[in-house]
Each structure stands twice: as structure tokens, then as C-alpha cells.
Design a protein around this motif. Structure first.
Motif, short mmCIF file in Angstrom:
data_model
loop_
_atom_site.label_atom_id
_atom_site.label_comp_id
_atom_site.label_asym_id
_atom_site.label_seq_id
_atom_site.Cartn_x
_atom_site.Cartn_y
_atom_site.Cartn_z
N HIS A 104 4.08 -2.98 -1.69
CA HIS A 104 3.62 -3.82 -0.59
C HIS A 104 3.43 -3.02 0.70
O HIS A 104 2.80 -3.50 1.64
CB HIS A 104 4.59 -4.99 -0.35
CG HIS A 104 6.01 -4.60 -0.14
ND1 HIS A 104 6.81 -4.09 -1.14
CD2 HIS A 104 6.80 -4.66 0.97
CE1 HIS A 104 8.02 -3.85 -0.67
NE2 HIS A 104 8.03 -4.18 0.61
N TRP A 105 3.96 -1.79 0.75
CA TRP A 105 3.73 -0.92 1.91
C TRP A 105 2.48 -0.04 1.74
O TRP A 105 2.07 0.63 2.68
CB TRP A 105 4.93 0.00 2.14
CG TRP A 105 6.23 -0.69 2.42
CD1 TRP A 105 7.34 -0.70 1.64
CD2 TRP A 105 6.57 -1.47 3.58
NE1 TRP A 105 8.34 -1.43 2.22
CE2 TRP A 105 7.90 -1.91 3.42
CE3 TRP A 105 5.87 -1.83 4.74
CZ2 TRP A 105 8.54 -2.69 4.38
CZ3 TRP A 105 6.52 -2.61 5.69
CH2 TRP A 105 7.83 -3.03 5.51
N PHE A 106 1.91 -0.01 0.54
CA PHE A 106 0.83 0.92 0.22
C PHE A 106 -0.54 0.42 0.66
O PHE A 106 -0.76 -0.80 0.77
CB PHE A 106 0.76 1.14 -1.29
CG PHE A 106 1.85 1.98 -1.89
CD1 PHE A 106 3.00 2.28 -1.20
CD2 PHE A 106 1.73 2.45 -3.19
CE1 PHE A 106 4.01 3.04 -1.77
CE2 PHE A 106 2.72 3.21 -3.77
CZ PHE A 106 3.87 3.51 -3.07
N GLN A 107 -1.46 1.35 0.87
CA GLN A 107 -2.87 1.04 0.81
C GLN A 107 -3.22 0.99 -0.68
O GLN A 107 -3.39 2.03 -1.33
CB GLN A 107 -3.70 2.11 1.52
CG GLN A 107 -3.43 2.23 3.00
CD GLN A 107 -4.28 3.32 3.63
OE1 GLN A 107 -5.51 3.30 3.55
NE2 GLN A 107 -3.61 4.29 4.25
N VAL A 108 -3.29 -0.20 -1.23
CA VAL A 108 -3.31 -0.36 -2.68
C VAL A 108 -4.57 0.26 -3.30
O VAL A 108 -4.50 0.88 -4.37
CB VAL A 108 -3.16 -1.84 -3.06
CG1 VAL A 108 -3.29 -2.03 -4.57
CG2 VAL A 108 -1.81 -2.38 -2.60
N ASP A 109 -5.71 0.11 -2.65
CA ASP A 109 -6.94 0.68 -3.20
C ASP A 109 -6.83 2.20 -3.33
O ASP A 109 -7.21 2.78 -4.35
CB ASP A 109 -8.14 0.32 -2.32
CG ASP A 109 -8.50 -1.15 -2.39
OD1 ASP A 109 -8.00 -1.84 -3.31
OD2 ASP A 109 -9.26 -1.62 -1.53
N LYS A 110 -6.31 2.83 -2.30
CA LYS A 110 -6.13 4.29 -2.32
C LYS A 110 -5.16 4.69 -3.42
O LYS A 110 -5.40 5.66 -4.16
CB LYS A 110 -5.63 4.76 -0.96
CG LYS A 110 -5.38 6.26 -0.87
CD LYS A 110 -4.88 6.63 0.52
CE LYS A 110 -4.59 8.12 0.62
NZ LYS A 110 -4.08 8.49 1.98
N HIS A 161 4.36 -10.31 0.50
CA HIS A 161 4.08 -9.91 -0.89
C HIS A 161 5.34 -10.00 -1.76
O HIS A 161 5.27 -10.33 -2.95
CB HIS A 161 3.50 -8.50 -0.93
CG HIS A 161 2.19 -8.36 -0.23
ND1 HIS A 161 1.10 -9.15 -0.52
CD2 HIS A 161 1.79 -7.53 0.77
CE1 HIS A 161 0.08 -8.79 0.25
NE2 HIS A 161 0.48 -7.83 1.04
N ILE A 162 6.49 -9.69 -1.17
CA ILE A 162 7.75 -9.85 -1.89
C ILE A 162 8.01 -11.32 -2.17
O ILE A 162 8.35 -11.72 -3.29
CB ILE A 162 8.92 -9.25 -1.09
CG1 ILE A 162 8.78 -7.72 -0.99
CG2 ILE A 162 10.26 -9.63 -1.71
CD1 ILE A 162 9.06 -6.98 -2.27
N ASP A 163 7.85 -12.16 -1.15
CA ASP A 163 8.07 -13.59 -1.32
C ASP A 163 7.13 -14.18 -2.38
O ASP A 163 7.49 -15.13 -3.08
CB ASP A 163 7.87 -14.32 0.00
CG ASP A 163 8.94 -13.97 1.03
OD1 ASP A 163 10.05 -13.59 0.62
OD2 ASP A 163 8.67 -14.08 2.24
N ASN A 164 5.94 -13.60 -2.51
CA ASN A 164 4.96 -14.05 -3.51
C ASN A 164 5.08 -13.30 -4.84
O ASN A 164 4.22 -13.46 -5.71
CB ASN A 164 3.54 -13.88 -2.96
CG ASN A 164 3.25 -14.81 -1.81
OD1 ASN A 164 3.86 -15.87 -1.68
ND2 ASN A 164 2.32 -14.42 -0.94
N ALA A 167 2.19 -11.40 -6.61
CA ALA A 167 1.09 -12.08 -7.28
C ALA A 167 -0.21 -11.96 -6.51
O ALA A 167 -1.30 -12.07 -7.09
CB ALA A 167 1.44 -13.56 -7.49
N ASP A 168 -0.14 -11.74 -5.20
CA ASP A 168 -1.33 -11.67 -4.38
C ASP A 168 -1.81 -10.24 -4.13
O ASP A 168 -2.69 -10.02 -3.31
CB ASP A 168 -1.10 -12.39 -3.05
CG ASP A 168 0.15 -11.89 -2.33
OD1 ASP A 168 0.87 -11.05 -2.89
OD2 ASP A 168 0.41 -12.35 -1.20
N ILE A 169 -1.24 -9.27 -4.84
CA ILE A 169 -1.70 -7.89 -4.75
C ILE A 169 -2.65 -7.64 -5.92
O ILE A 169 -2.29 -7.80 -7.08
CB ILE A 169 -0.53 -6.90 -4.79
CG1 ILE A 169 0.33 -7.06 -3.52
CG2 ILE A 169 -1.03 -5.46 -4.91
CD1 ILE A 169 1.51 -6.12 -3.46
#
Length: 244
Positions: A104-110, A161-164, A167-169
Motif C-alpha cells: 500500500h506504500w508502493f507505486q504499484v505500476d512501477k 488499502h489495509i482496511d479494504n 481488494a482495491d489495489i
């Protein structure tokens, strides 16, 4: 990638919960070979050290030098500073990529671009995290209020994102269907609970803005409600696994 834990490296190593052996065994059943693993956002190397008992070579990366100083010294474990990309890792060389309580701390695409580069065909990407600590029912309402009301405004936006449960990543690999439920259960005392709560990024943000730490007040409240010398705590663990 944000660094919220360099100033909490010692507390993080001492008080953060340890992931269960059953979780790692679950990952291994989905891993084809055990030549090399990469633990991204490794923190103090908790996950990387476990993987080093199974893989020939493990790479542990984090943006925090202070966290990396806590990584165990093991012959087959290499740790180095890196963000979502790790150019020190060779192309198509990794069997398992893990991200524990960090994506959840990442730039996920990268990060996913880098996973595509370093992963062997069919490698496993495993992400997981854990939700709000659960105390015995008589004391949980106070913890819930602390989480949502006292330090709630001081959580970074990424906390959602942790609370979810992640699922939303969006991750562009084939997701494996979840097949097991995991949790972490411990016997703690008030000191352990206080030490853990002090590792929360929201507590650190609260201290920086308000100039005072709200954790001791919560511990006093729980103690006044009869919190025993030893009590059970549980962390609900959630996982998402992907075939690269």
C-alpha cells in the motif's frame, strides 16, 4: 514510496507481530522452484530471514537504511536500499516475490513492471497484510475508538488499502483463488501492546502535530477497565497471490 518507519526501526523489530509458519508453507506449495526470492519493502527482514531458510538466495530491499540495519546477517541473504525497483536483481531470476504489509506504500505500476522483469515464467507474487489488532471483547471498543477517532485523522491515505484488505489495489497478473485463512494470535501484556501501538504511523503523525503521544492514555484506560497482566491478541491476516 513513503518512509514512515525509519524512526521506529527498533520498535518495529521488537513489537510487530511475526507471520505464522502456516502462511509460508502455503506460499511454498504454490512455488515451483527455490533458487531465489525477493522480499520487497522488507522492513527489518522478518520475512526475508524465513525465506532464507528455504531458498538458495534471498534479496531484501527497503528504502529505509535504519530498517535494513535490523535485517539478520545470513550468508544467503542480501539486503540493499531500493524502492519499487531493484536493478541489482537480474532479469528472469526470481521464483517468489513477497510484499508483507507494504504494497500500500508502493507505486504499484512501477513495482509490477519490476516484478515482470525479475520473475521467472510462472513465478509467484505474494502480497499480504493484517488488519486492526483484536483484544478480548471487553477492551476492543476502546481500541476501536482509538483507531478511528483519536489517531484516525492521522493515518496516511494509504491506510484505506489495509482496511479494504488490498481488494482495491489493481495488480495485472493472474490471481489465485484464496484457499486458506490465516491469523496471528499471541499472549501479550500491556507493555507489548503499548510498544506495538507506538509503531503505528498514525501515532507518529499525531506526535509530530500535537506534541504528545496518545498511547499512554489508552493503556491507562484499558488498565482501569481491568486489563489482565496477560491477555490474548489476534491479528486477522489477509493474502493475495498471483502467478506472474
Amino acid at each position: 514510496m513513503k518512509d514512515r518507519f525509519s524512526d521506529k526501526a527498533s520498535g518495529y523489530a521488537a513489537f510487530r507481530p511475526k507471520y505464522p509458519e502456516t502462511l509460508f508453507n502455503h506460499l511454498y506449495t504454490h512455488t515451483k522452484t527455490f533458487d531465489a526470492a525477493w522480499d520487497a519493502g522488507t522492513g527489518n527482514g522478518q520475512v526475508a530471514a524465513v525465506l532464507a531458510g528455504k531458498f538458495n538466495r534471498v534479496y531484501a530491499t527497503d528504502i529505509s537504511i535504519k530498517q535494513l540495519m535490523k535485517v539478520p546477517n545470513m550468508a544467503n541473504l542480501s539486503s540493499f536500499v531500493a524502492d519499487e525497483a531493484a536493478p541489482q536483481i537480474s532479469d528472469a531470476s526470481i521464483d517468489l516475490i513477497t510484499v508483507a504489509q507494504a504494497i500500500h506504500w508502493f507505486q504499484v505500476d512501477k513495482f509490477c513492471d519490476e516484478v515482470s522483469r525479475v520473475a521467472k515464467p510462472g513465478a509467484l507474487l505474494a502480497t499480504w497484510g493484517y488488519g486492526l489488532i483484536q483484544l478480548p471483547s471487553a477492551y476492543q471498543p476502546a481500541v476501536d475508538r482509538f483507531y478511528s477517532k483519536v489517531v484516525g485523522p492521522y493515518w496516511d491515505p494509504e491506510r484505506k488499502h489495509i482496511d479494504n484488505r488490498y481488494a482495491d489495489i489493481s495488480i495485472p497478473f493472474k490471481e489465485l483463488k484464496p484457499s486458506e485463512h490465516f491469523e496471528m494470535t499471541y499472549k501479550w501484556n500491556a507493555e507489548s501492546l503499548e510498544g506495538y501501538l507506538n509503531t503505528w504511523s498514525s501515532v507518529g503523525n499525531h506526535v509530530k502535530e500535537k506534541g504528545e503521544n496518545p498511547v499512554p492514555r489508552l493503556i491507562s484506560e484499558l488498565t482501569s477497565k481491568g486489563l489482565p497482566a496477560a491477555f490474548e491478541v489476534m491479528f486477522p491476516l489477509f493474502t493475495r497471490l498471483f502467478r506472474v
